[in-house]
Design an enzyme around this catalytic site. Structure first.
Site, PDB file in Angstrom:
ATOM      1  N   ARG A  61      42.147  35.416  28.007  1.00 38.09           N
ATOM      2  CA  ARG A  61      41.329  35.129  28.889  1.00 38.09           C
ATOM      3  C   ARG A  61      40.214  33.486  28.134  1.00 38.09           C
ATOM      4  O   ARG A  61      39.363  33.779  28.957  1.00 38.09           O
ATOM      5  CB  ARG A  61      40.656  35.785  29.737  1.00 38.09           C
ATOM      6  CG  ARG A  61      41.936  36.885  30.824  1.00 38.09           C
ATOM      7  CD  ARG A  61      41.888  35.809  31.773  1.00 38.09           C
ATOM      8  NE  ARG A  61      43.227  37.114  32.995  1.00 38.09           N
ATOM      9  CZ  ARG A  61      44.074  37.050  32.666  1.00 38.09           C
ATOM     10  NH1 ARG A  61      44.854  36.421  31.709  1.00 38.09           N
ATOM     11  NH2 ARG A  61      44.739  37.528  34.012  1.00 38.09           N
TER      12      ARG A  61
ATOM     13  N   SER B 138      40.292  39.585  38.539  1.00 41.13           N
ATOM     14  CA  SER B 138      39.625  40.693  38.259  1.00 41.13           C
ATOM     15  C   SER B 138      38.552  39.997  37.976  1.00 41.13           C
ATOM     16  O   SER B 138      38.433  38.939  37.529  1.00 41.13           O
ATOM     17  CB  SER B 138      41.029  40.965  36.245  1.00 41.13           C
ATOM     18  OG  SER B 138      41.769  40.667  36.505  1.00 41.13           O
TER      19      SER B 138
ATOM     20  N   GLU C 252      34.640  38.443  33.671  1.00 44.71           N
ATOM     21  CA  GLU C 252      35.247  36.923  34.073  1.00 44.71           C
ATOM     22  C   GLU C 252      35.040  36.217  34.550  1.00 44.71           C
ATOM     23  O   GLU C 252      35.339  34.934  34.410  1.00 44.71           O
ATOM     24  CB  GLU C 252      37.018  37.839  34.108  1.00 44.71           C
ATOM     25  CG  GLU C 252      38.095  36.873  33.810  1.00 44.71           C
ATOM     26  CD  GLU C 252      39.905  37.140  34.511  1.00 44.71           C
ATOM     27  OE1 GLU C 252      40.669  38.523  34.570  1.00 44.71           O
ATOM     28  OE2 GLU C 252      40.566  36.492  35.294  1.00 44.71           O
TER      29      GLU C 252
END
Ligand code: EPU
Length: 337
Positions: A164, A238, A333
Site C-alpha cells: 500500500r 479499508s 490508508e
C-alpha cells in the site's frame, strides 16, 4: 476547460461526504489538465487532484481548485507472443480496465476485480487484493510535474512500490499528476487462487477449468459478500493498513494473544488490523451516522448523512484503543483532507 464555482463534492467521493469545492474542473485532455494547473497557479489556488474519490475522507470545504481527471483511453503500445503492454488513461475506472483485460484474454489483474477507483490512483498505493498487487503487472507511468509542467516517465524501480505504498506517498507526494499507466499483461496467464476463499468459491460455482473470467467472478462474489457497495453505503474500503510488526514485537503479542494471526513478510510479520479491531470490540458498532462495517471491521462506513469529522473521530478512537490494548499503531490508508 470550464471552471465551476462552489461545487458539491458528494458525488465525487465514495464516503459520500458533502463538502464544497470553491473551484472545480473536470479535464478530458492533457492540454485541459495543463490549463487547469496554470489557472490554479495564476489565481494562487491550492490544487487537489481527484480520481475516483475512493480513498479520501473530506473533513472540510476546499478553498482551491479540485481537478477531476477524466483522461480516458486504453491502447496496446507493444506486444510479443507472450505479453501485451497496454497504456491506460488515468481517468479510466479501474474495474472497467480489469473487465477489458479479461475480455481480451490478458491475465494478471483479474484478482484485482471490483477495486473501486481509477487507474491513475492505482499505483499511488500499489492497490492489492487476494494475493496480487498492482506492482506485479506495472510497467511504467506518465506524469506531469506540478512545478515545471514537464512530462516524466516513472519505471517500476523508480516508483519504489511497497505494501500500500509508493514514491507518490513519500518524496514525490503532491509533486506529480499521473496521466497514464502502462501495464504488462500476460497472454498465457498463470492463475493465482491460493488466497482465502477463492478455491471454495470456484468450487461452489462448479468451475472445473480455471479461466480469467471464472476467477474474476469468484473475486467479485467474495468482495460483494464482505465489502459494502459504495453506491449504497458510503465507504472507502479499508480505512487502515495492516500493520507490519518486527518479529520480536509479534512474538511478545503472541504470548498474550495466542490466536493472533500473522503473515511473515521480508520486513517483519503482517497482522490483520481487522482482527485487532474485531477483538477490541469495534466490529459492527454504530455511532449515529458512522460505524464499523458488520462484515469487515477495517471498513468504516457512512450510514447516512455523516460529516467527515465524525468518521475521523471514530477512526481516532479506534486507533487509540488498539494502541492501548495491543501497543500497535494503526496507520491510515485513506487520505484525510
Ligand atoms: N479478520 C477478522 N475479522 C473480520 C475480518 C477479518 O478477524 O471480520 C481477520 C482474519 O484473521 C482474516 C484476516 O483478518 O483472515 C484478513 O481478512 P481479509 O482477507 O478480509 O483481508 P484484510 O487483510 O482485512 C486486505 C486488504 C483489502 C483486500 C483484502 C483481500 C488492506 C488494508 N486491506 O484486507 O483491501 O480486499 O485484504 O485481499 O490490506 C482496501 O484496500 O480497501 C481493501 C478492501
Amino acid at each position: 476547460m470550464k471552471i465551476e464555482r462552489n461545487v458539491a463534492l458528494k458525488p465525487f467521493n465514495t464516503f459520500g461526504i458533502n463538502k464544497v469545492a470553491s473551484h472545480f474542473a473536470a479535464v478530458n485532455t492533457e492540454k485541459e489538465l495543463l490549463d487547469a494547473i496554470r489557472y490554479a497557479k495564476s489565481h494562487r489556488l491550492p490544487l487537489f487532484i481527484l480520481g475516483g474519490g475512493s480513498n479520501i475522507l473530506l473533513t472540510r470545504d476546499i478553498d482551491g481548485l479540485v481537478v477531476r481527471i477524466d483522461l480516458l483511453g486504453i491502447e496496446v503500445i507493444k506486444e510479443n507472443p507472450k505479453e501485451v503492454f497496454v497504456e491506460v488513461g488515468a481517468g479510466v475506472v479501474w474495474h472497467d480496465f480489469v473487465l477489458h483485460a479479461i475480455s481480451q484474454g490478458w491475465g494478471g489483474i483479474e484478482n484485482l476485480s471490483l477495486i473501486p477507483g481509477t487507474v491513475g490512483a492505482s499505483p499511488m498505493q500499489n492497490i492489492g487484493a487476494y494475493g496480487v498487487e498492482l506492482k506485479e503487472t506495472f510497467y511504467e507511468l506518465r506524469a506531469i510535474a506540478l512545478d515545471s509542467l514537464e512530462k516524466h516517465v516513472f519505471d517500476k524501480e523508480t516508483c519504489d512500490f511497497g505494501y500500500r505504498d509508493s514514491i507518490f506517498k513519500r518524496k514525490a507526494k503532491g509533486k506529480y499528476i499521473i496521466t497514464s499507466v502502462t501495464f504488462r499483461l500476460s497472454k498465457t496467464p498463470t492463475f493465482n487462487v491460493e488466497y482465502g476463499d477463492i478455491q471454495r468459491t470456484l468450487e461452489a460455482h462448479g468451475v472445473r477449468q480455471l479461466s480469467l473470467n471464472a476467477i474474476s467472478k469468484a473475486i467479485i462474489e467474495i468482495r460483494q459478500s464482505k465489502l459494502p457497495d459504495p453506491k449504497k453505503i458510503g465507504n472507502a474500503g479499508s480505512f487502515f493498513k495492516n500493520p507490519v510488526l518486527p518479529q520480536d514485537k509479534f512474538k511478545d503479542l503472541q504470548r498474550t494473544f495466542p490466536n493472533i494471526p500473522g503473515y511473515p513478510q521480508p520486513d517483519g510479520v503482517k497482522i490483520p488490523a481487522a482482527w485487532l479491531i474485531e477483538q477490541a470490540g469495534w466490529k459492527g458498532k454504530r455511532f449515529g451516522n458512522v460505524g464499523g462495517h458488520p462484515n469487515q471491521p477495517l471498513v468504516l462506513v457512512n450510514f447516512g448523512n455523516a460529516e467527515g469529522e465524525e468518521l475521523l473521530i471514530l477512526s481516532e478512537e479506534i486507533s487509540k484503543d488498539i494502541l492501548r490494548k495491543y501497543g500497535v499503531t494503526l496507520q491510515r490508508e485513506v487520505n484525510v483532507i
